[in-house]
Design a protein around this motif. Structure first.
Motif, PDB file in Angstrom:
ATOM      1  N   PRO A 178       0.846  -1.196   0.000  1.00 48.92           N
ATOM      2  CA  PRO A 178       0.000   0.000   0.000  1.00 48.92           C
ATOM      3  C   PRO A 178       0.884   1.249   0.000  1.00 48.92           C
ATOM      4  O   PRO A 178       1.590   1.513   0.975  1.00 48.92           O
ATOM      5  N   GLY A 238      -0.470   6.527   0.579  1.00 51.00           N
ATOM      6  CA  GLY A 238      -0.501   7.539   1.646  1.00 51.00           C
ATOM      7  C   GLY A 238       0.064   8.864   1.157  1.00 51.00           C
ATOM      8  O   GLY A 238       0.760   8.938   0.142  1.00 51.00           O
ATOM      9  N   THR A 269       2.575  13.182   4.621  1.00 57.44           N
ATOM     10  CA  THR A 269       2.588  14.577   5.100  1.00 57.44           C
ATOM     11  C   THR A 269       3.725  14.854   6.079  1.00 57.44           C
ATOM     12  O   THR A 269       4.153  15.997   6.212  1.00 57.44           O
ATOM     13  N   ARG A 270       4.239  13.795   6.727  1.00 58.75           N
ATOM     14  CA  ARG A 270       5.332  14.022   7.686  1.00 58.75           C
ATOM     15  C   ARG A 270       6.625  14.400   6.977  1.00 58.75           C
ATOM     16  O   ARG A 270       7.589  14.787   7.615  1.00 58.75           O
ATOM     17  N   LYS A 295       6.961   9.334  -1.037  1.00 57.58           N
ATOM     18  CA  LYS A 295       7.957   9.081   0.017  1.00 57.58           C
ATOM     19  C   LYS A 295       8.638   7.736  -0.179  1.00 57.58           C
ATOM     20  O   LYS A 295       9.777   7.537   0.235  1.00 57.58           O
ATOM     21  N   GLN A 330      -5.889   3.515  -5.153  1.00 55.70           N
ATOM     22  CA  GLN A 330      -6.812   3.882  -4.079  1.00 55.70           C
ATOM     23  C   GLN A 330      -7.210   5.319  -4.407  1.00 55.70           C
ATOM     24  O   GLN A 330      -6.380   6.228  -4.324  1.00 55.70           O
ATOM     25  N   GLY A 362      -7.446   5.259   4.374  1.00 51.00           N
ATOM     26  CA  GLY A 362      -6.831   4.445   5.421  1.00 51.00           C
ATOM     27  C   GLY A 362      -6.195   3.183   4.870  1.00 51.00           C
ATOM     28  O   GLY A 362      -6.479   2.764   3.743  1.00 51.00           O
TER      29      GLY A 362
HETATM   30  P1  UTP Z   1       1.032   6.233   7.189  1.00 49.54           P
HETATM   31  O1  UTP Z   1       0.317   6.106   8.457  1.00 49.54           O
HETATM   32  O2  UTP Z   1       2.511   6.334   7.246  1.00 49.54           O
HETATM   33  O3  UTP Z   1       0.400   7.474   6.420  1.00 49.54           O
HETATM   34  O4  UTP Z   1       0.615   4.993   6.283  1.00 49.54           O
HETATM   35  P2  UTP Z   1       0.941   8.325   5.223  1.00 49.54           P
HETATM   36  O5  UTP Z   1      -0.205   9.113   4.713  1.00 49.54           O
HETATM   37  O6  UTP Z   1       1.637   7.479   4.190  1.00 49.54           O
HETATM   38  O7  UTP Z   1       2.066   9.262   5.853  1.00 49.54           O
HETATM   39  P3  UTP Z   1       1.928  10.595   6.779  1.00 49.54           P
HETATM   40  O8  UTP Z   1       1.533  10.104   8.142  1.00 49.54           O
HETATM   41  O9  UTP Z   1       0.942  11.511   6.135  1.00 49.54           O
HETATM   42  O10 UTP Z   1       3.322  11.171   6.749  1.00 49.54           O
HETATM   43  C1  UTP Z   1       1.125   3.701   6.463  1.00 49.54           C
HETATM   44  C2  UTP Z   1       1.137   2.984   5.138  1.00 49.54           C
HETATM   45  O11 UTP Z   1      -0.182   2.875   4.617  1.00 49.54           O
HETATM   46  C3  UTP Z   1      -0.276   3.446   3.332  1.00 49.54           C
HETATM   47  C4  UTP Z   1       0.892   4.411   3.241  1.00 49.54           C
HETATM   48  O12 UTP Z   1       1.277   4.641   1.898  1.00 49.54           O
HETATM   49  C5  UTP Z   1       1.949   3.689   4.063  1.00 49.54           C
HETATM   50  O13 UTP Z   1       2.602   2.679   3.283  1.00 49.54           O
HETATM   51  N1  UTP Z   1      -1.590   4.096   3.214  1.00 49.54           N
HETATM   52  C6  UTP Z   1      -2.080   4.817   4.254  1.00 49.54           C
HETATM   53  C7  UTP Z   1      -2.312   3.955   2.040  1.00 49.54           C
HETATM   54  O14 UTP Z   1      -1.878   3.302   1.068  1.00 49.54           O
HETATM   55  N2  UTP Z   1      -3.536   4.555   1.970  1.00 49.54           N
HETATM   56  C8  UTP Z   1      -4.054   5.260   2.995  1.00 49.54           C
HETATM   57  O15 UTP Z   1      -5.192   5.776   2.853  1.00 49.54           O
HETATM   58  C9  UTP Z   1      -3.301   5.401   4.157  1.00 49.54           C
END
Ligand code: UTP
Length: 294
Positions: free
Chosen positions: A12, A15, A18-19, A29, A107, A112
């Motif tokens: 997955p 995401g 944002t961090r 990232k 997605q 999530g």
């Molecule tokens: P994170 O909790 O690290 O979230 O997701 P994020 O959005 O990637 O990063 P921040 O917190 O904004 O910096 C954990 C994993 O789940 C995937 C992310 O790509 C990461 O591999 N993920 C998370 C999804 O694929 N879809 C989502 O809706 C949420």
């Protein structure tokens, strides 16, 4: 009947990262490099070592460079060939998955992790599969997923998650396990809670980014119930399988670096660099100089 195998892994990668802004405004990232390899490539190599044959990426907008990374780059390859840069060329070609081994799905909204896994249902089908969160860079031999697949076979199936003990004050960042009896690195899971406050956490044993899941997870995810952070959480769907299927956590012998976090990412670069004979001597000099000037 042959023993079931784990042939497919879902990555997955939809995401928002944002961090890591502003670095992740235009670059996913997962493409940030640890030394000279994007974070995602470490995850794919770990999966390949564990026997995975099908690599399924759940991407989102702006993530197309991940597709390019796992494809041929004809101009670059012919240039390297013409310049007789054989080592670099072989390095590129070796990192390519086999023909037909990669699929991508989208997605459309980042609802999530659970929702991201649900988006891969049509590609996984009715068989057990792995989920790899590439942000969690696992370093060690054998690889983390290989250790988990061995545990999954030993247990005889069900849900297997990777876990790590974390300081209590960090439980709000993880799915946390209510542990049952342990045998070596394998602990029976009696319950799971997503992102509990430290006082409410059932333990400090936290789920990290590797899972082996049965296909039954999809009917739970299809309920699309929102959990912590108003997101469709994978932990909640796994919790609903408790009591119906075996559920275990594996504490692997690998080191984990959270590359979705700035400090974790720096830590990964230092640790991987210090383990690389071509980088370590120069890196050590830099670290020593910085230590003396601090
Ligand atoms: P994170 O909790 O690290 O979230 O997701 P994020 O959005 O990637 O990063 P921040 O917190 O904004 O910096 C954990 C994993 O789940 C995937 C992310 O790509 C990461 O591999 N993920 C998370 C999804 O694929 N879809 C989502 O809706 C949420």
């Amino acid at each position: 009947m042959p023993a079931p195998r784990i042939r497919k892994a879902v990555f997955p990668v939809a995401g928002m990262g944002t961090r890591f802004l502003p670095a992740t405004k235009a670059i996913p990232k997962e493409m940030l490099p640890v030394i000279d390899k994007p974070v995602i490539q470490y995850g794919v190599e770990e999966a390949r070592e564990a026997g995975i044959e099908q690599f399924i990426f759940v991407t989102g907008r702006g993530k197309h460079v991940i597709e390019d990374h796992f494809d041929h780059a004809y101009e670059l390859e012919s240039l390297l060939s013409a310049r007789e840069k054989t080592k670099e060329l072989h390095g590129l070609l070796e990192s390519l998955p086999n023909t037909g081994a990669v699929s991508f799905t989208r997605q459309q909204k980042p609802l999530g992790l659970g929702h991201a896994v649900l988006c891969a249902q049509h590609l996984v089908g009715n068989e057990p599969f792995a989920v790899v969160l590439p942000d969690d860079l696992m370093v060690g031999q054998p690889g983390a997923l290989k250790q988990m697949v061995a545990a999954w076979r030993e247990i005889g199936g069900g849900v297997v998650v990777a876990a790590e003990e974390k300081p209590r004050e960090e439980t709000q960042r993880y799915g946390v396990i209510a542990p049952g009896p342990s045998k070596g690195p394998i602990t029976e899971v009696l319950g799971v809670v997503e992102k509990p406050k430290p006082a409410e956490a059932p333990s400090n044993l936290c789920i990290i980014g590797r899972y082996i899941l049965p296909p039954e997870i999809f009917s739970e995810l299809e309920r699309r119930e929102r959990g912590a952070g108003n997101e469709i959480q994978l932990t909640d769907a796994m919790a609903r399988l408790l009591g119906r299927l075996p559920f275990h956590a594996v504490t692997t012998s690998c080191a984990r670096y959270d590359c979705g976090d700035k400090v974790g990412f720096l830590h990964a670069n230092l640790a991987v660099g210090l383990a690389r004979p071509d980088i370590a001597p120069a890196l050590r000099l830099i670290i020593n100089a910085l230590r003396h000037s601090a």
